[in-house]
Every structure is written in C-alpha cells, then in structure tokens.
Design an enzyme around this catalytic site. Structure first.
Site, PDB file in Angstrom:
ATOM      1  N   HIS A 189       0.819  -1.216   0.000  1.00 50.81           N
ATOM      2  CA  HIS A 189       0.000   0.000   0.000  1.00 50.81           C
ATOM      3  C   HIS A 189       0.850   1.263   0.000  1.00 50.81           C
ATOM      4  O   HIS A 189       0.336   2.354  -0.235  1.00 50.81           O
ATOM      5  CB  HIS A 189      -0.939   0.000   1.217  1.00 50.81           C
ATOM      6  CG  HIS A 189      -2.308   0.531   0.921  1.00 50.81           C
ATOM      7  ND1 HIS A 189      -2.553   1.494  -0.034  1.00 50.81           N
ATOM      8  CD2 HIS A 189      -3.521   0.228   1.456  1.00 50.81           C
ATOM      9  CE1 HIS A 189      -3.837   1.764  -0.064  1.00 50.81           C
ATOM     10  NE2 HIS A 189      -4.462   1.009   0.826  1.00 50.81           N
ATOM     11  N   ASP A 232      -2.222   1.964  -4.817  1.00 55.89           N
ATOM     12  CA  ASP A 232      -3.492   2.406  -4.247  1.00 55.89           C
ATOM     13  C   ASP A 232      -4.531   1.298  -4.375  1.00 55.89           C
ATOM     14  O   ASP A 232      -4.489   0.475  -5.294  1.00 55.89           O
ATOM     15  CB  ASP A 232      -3.992   3.664  -4.968  1.00 55.89           C
ATOM     16  CG  ASP A 232      -3.097   4.865  -4.714  1.00 55.89           C
ATOM     17  OD1 ASP A 232      -2.438   4.895  -3.658  1.00 55.89           O
ATOM     18  OD2 ASP A 232      -3.045   5.756  -5.579  1.00 55.89           O
TER      19      ASP A 232
END
Length: 424
Positions: free
Chosen positions: A396, A400
């Site tokens: 992450h 995204d």
C-alpha cells in the site's frame, strides 16, 4: 598419524560468515575424499562442504545453527602420515543448492503430509538400531510425513546421503511391514505424550527471517475477486486434446502468466520493485514472473524470465522446468532471483481465500485459489459454472487500493473472455 584441520572456506561475494546448517558426519566416522561433510548457508545459497582427504573425524568445529566466520575451524580429521598438524580450507569448487531469495505459497504441489494418518507403531518394516535419543537425518517434510503415518523415524533405514531418511524410505517401511500389522484398532485412540523440538536453522530460518521482514516493512493489503473460469478451462481442455501429445499439456498457470503480461500493459505500477531505503520505485518493462514452488527444503520462487515474449507452451515448459529444478535442489541462484511480480498457487489445495505475503522488493503478488463448480445465475438462468478466486496482496506504500482492484478485475476480464488474451 596426523591431523588435517579443515577451515571454513571463502565462498566469495564478500561473505565474511556463514551459518552451519547441518553435519553429515559425526566424531568417529571414517570419511573419504569428496564425501560431503557439512552444509553451510550463505544469504544466497546452501553450500556442500566436501572432504579433501581420507581419514577419521576427531572433532567438529560447531553446532548446526551456529554462525561461523570464514577461516574458522570447521572440522578436524585424523589422517595417515606424519604427526604434524595440517591445515586447509575446504575445496573452493563446492556444490551449491540455491536458496529462495523470498518465498511464498506453493505452486500446484502435493504435500507428502496429505496422506491419511495411520495408527502409530502398526507397521514394522526393516528396523534400524539407533539410540532412543539419536536424531536421524531427515527433512522437515519427511518428519511431518512420518508423524502423520505414525512411524518412529529412528526405526527407519535411510537410503539418502549419509543415511538421510527420504519419503520413499517411509513407503518402503510401510510396505514391508504390512504383513505384521497386527496392532489392535484401539491403538488409534491411545494417549500420546511425545514431543519433538525442531531447531529453526538453515533454510527454515532464512524463510522465517524474510517472511518477518516482508510483513514488517511493507504495508500489506489484500484484495479478493471471484472469476468464472469455465471458458478458459474449456479452451485449455481443447488445446490439450489437440496439441497435448506434440506440445505438452497445459495447466492453468501459463494462462495466468499470459493474463498478467497483458494486464500489466495498462498497470505498469504493479510490475515494479520498491527500494524503501532509497525511496525509489523502479518500474520494469520486462515481466519476470516468480512462481512460488514447494520443495523438501522449503518454499522457493524460481523466475520465468521475459514472460512477455513467451507463448503458452513456452511458459508451460519453463514453469515445469524451473519447478522441477527447485524441488530437486538444482535451480541456480540466477533462476531464483530477479522476479518483478509473483504468482502463487496451491493448486487443488488452494482453499477459498488466502492472504499471500509480498515477495519483497516487489509490490504485488497474485494468489490463485482452487477451482470449484457452483450454481450461478447467468442471464436469469441457474447454471453450473467453474469458479475460482484470486487472492492477491499489494504494498500500500506504492499501490493504491483502486488501482489494485482494477488490475485484478482486468485479469478477471481476460480470463473470462480468453480470446482477449491473444488480441493485439
């Protein structure tokens, strides 16, 4: 008689210390030239240390799991000749068994432990006279297999190097003992109080360290998508029927590799490595797909290089070649490094959902679950379809959530409409 001292060799690449993984000899053993004495592990490879001389082992320089400096005393061997002390480093031309740079789940493997558990001490095959506390040489997979079968490993004769017990030795033990299987059925319900302590060393330690490192450094998140693989499975069956005899059988994996290649054209951020120390993301044009593979010594990730330039059968042949090399300990270090994205599958044992761990420094790993037939509603009608989940994880810090979802849905679209895999 004289004493020949063998020191830890300089394995190269600037390595100053290595881990002593396993001894293949003990004090008092007679050894011959080129016999493997010990396994040591570097950051990149498991290395066999052979004996340069004939003689008798009189001292060992360390214990399994101990980190030893290059040049330290590894082993002392009594040899015929003058009484003066001779020293040498172990031969430089040692045999290397590669270590997976990072590891994840296994690809279409059938663990030995899948055999149905059997009552303990039912079969009495050829018994080996070992002390009650003597620990025979065997891999963790073989030990688990023996436990599931109810076999005391110390009673099994090993046919491997230095008496190592192999999976086939367990089967031989069982087969030769079937006629003596006379224990009462109640033995299956007998209380057990045995314990076994397994030292985390060698390959298992390396796997543990790298899995811990991956989960601590990366910000993992997983995304699961359901895919209708009826059409792709029909195509695969058709191609195998038409070309299987001449080109080889296709599994689902080469189709998945192809889907990755095509989807990555629109999502290049997934085919990347993240150097979190330098804070640099490197996106690569070449697609080097790591295919996580189970072996007796642990989980390895051989790499299908330039998957973007391979046909289905080329990918299938390379996946098979690399998987066999990894399982047999013959894959080179180059074949176990350099991946840009990883594909992990447990085949028919894949379960419904998994949460694969990233293969750092990569930023994406695609996990394949098992195929099941389920009733689905298609155009208002209930029909039986072949369904499969993709359980994938992402870093992450780089990827995204929306991009990850769109990437997996792109793979879904390609697999559900397999003609689009080959439309340029």
């Amino acid at each position: 008689m004289g004493t020949h001292v063998i020191k830890m060799p300089d394995i190269g690449e600037g390595i100053a210390e290595v881990e002593l993984s396993q001894w293949h000899v003990k004090v008092g053993d007679l050894v011959v030239e080129d016999q493997v004495l010990a396994d040591v592990m570097t950051d990149k490879a498991m290395v066999d240390i052979p004996s340069p001389v004939h003689g008798k082992v009189i001292a060992l320089g360390g214990q399994p799991g101990e980190v030893m400096a290059v040049g330290s005393v590894l082993i002392s061997i009594e040899v015929e000749g003058a009484g003066n002390l001779k020293e040498s480093a172990a031969p430089a031309a040692v045999k290397e068994a590669p270590v997976a740079p990072k590891v994840e789940a296994a690809v279409e493997s059938k663990p030995a432990a899948a055999a149905a558990p059997r009552p303990a001490a039912v079969c009495q095959g050829p018994i080996v006279a070992r002390e009650a506390d003597e620990r025979p040489l065997a891999s963790p997979a073989v030990r688990k297999h023996a436990l599931d079968l109810g076999i005391q490993l110390r009673l099994v004769r090993g046919s491997g190097p230095a008496g190592r017990v192999l999976h086939e030795d367990l089967e031989t033990y069982l087969a030769q003992g079937q006629s003596n299987a006379s224990a009462p059925a109640a033995a299956a319900y007998a209380q057990r109080h045995d314990e076994e302590q397994i030292q985390v060393i060698g390959m298992r330690r390396k796997i543990a360290q790298r899995m811990q490192d991956a989960t601590q450094r990366a910000a993992h998140f997983s995304y699961v998508e359901e895919i209708d693989v009826t059409a792709i499975e029909e195509l695969r069956a058709h191609l195998n029927e038409k070309h299987g005899a001449s080109r080889g059988k296709l599994t689902l994996l080469p189709f998945l590799v192809r889907a990755l290649v095509v989807a990555l054209r629109d999502f290049p951020q997934m085919n990347a490595r993240y150097d979190d120390e330098a804070q640099v993301i490197t996106r690569l044009g070449a697609v080097h797909v790591g295919v996580a593979t189970q072996s007796d010594v642990g989980l390895m990730v051989p790499v299908v290089r330039h998957a973007e330039a391979r046909s289905l059968w080329d990918s299938a042949a390379e996946i098979s070649r690399l998987a066999n090399a990894a399982r047999n300990g013959k894959a080179s270090r180059d074949e176990l490094s350099g991946s840009t994205i990883t594909l992990t599958s447990l085949g028919a044992l894949g379960g419904i959902v998994s949460t694969p761990v990233l293969n750092l420094p990569e930023v994406a790993i695609v996990g394949v679950n098992k195929i099941v037939e389920r009733p689905m509603v298609v155009k208002g009608q209930v029909v039986i379809r072949k369904m499969m989940n993709l359980s994938s994880s992402f870093d992450h810090r780089v990827v995204d959530g929306m991009d990850a979802a769109l990437f997996i849905q792109a793979i879904r679209g390609l697999l559900e409409q397999p003609a689009t895999l080959f439309v340029e």
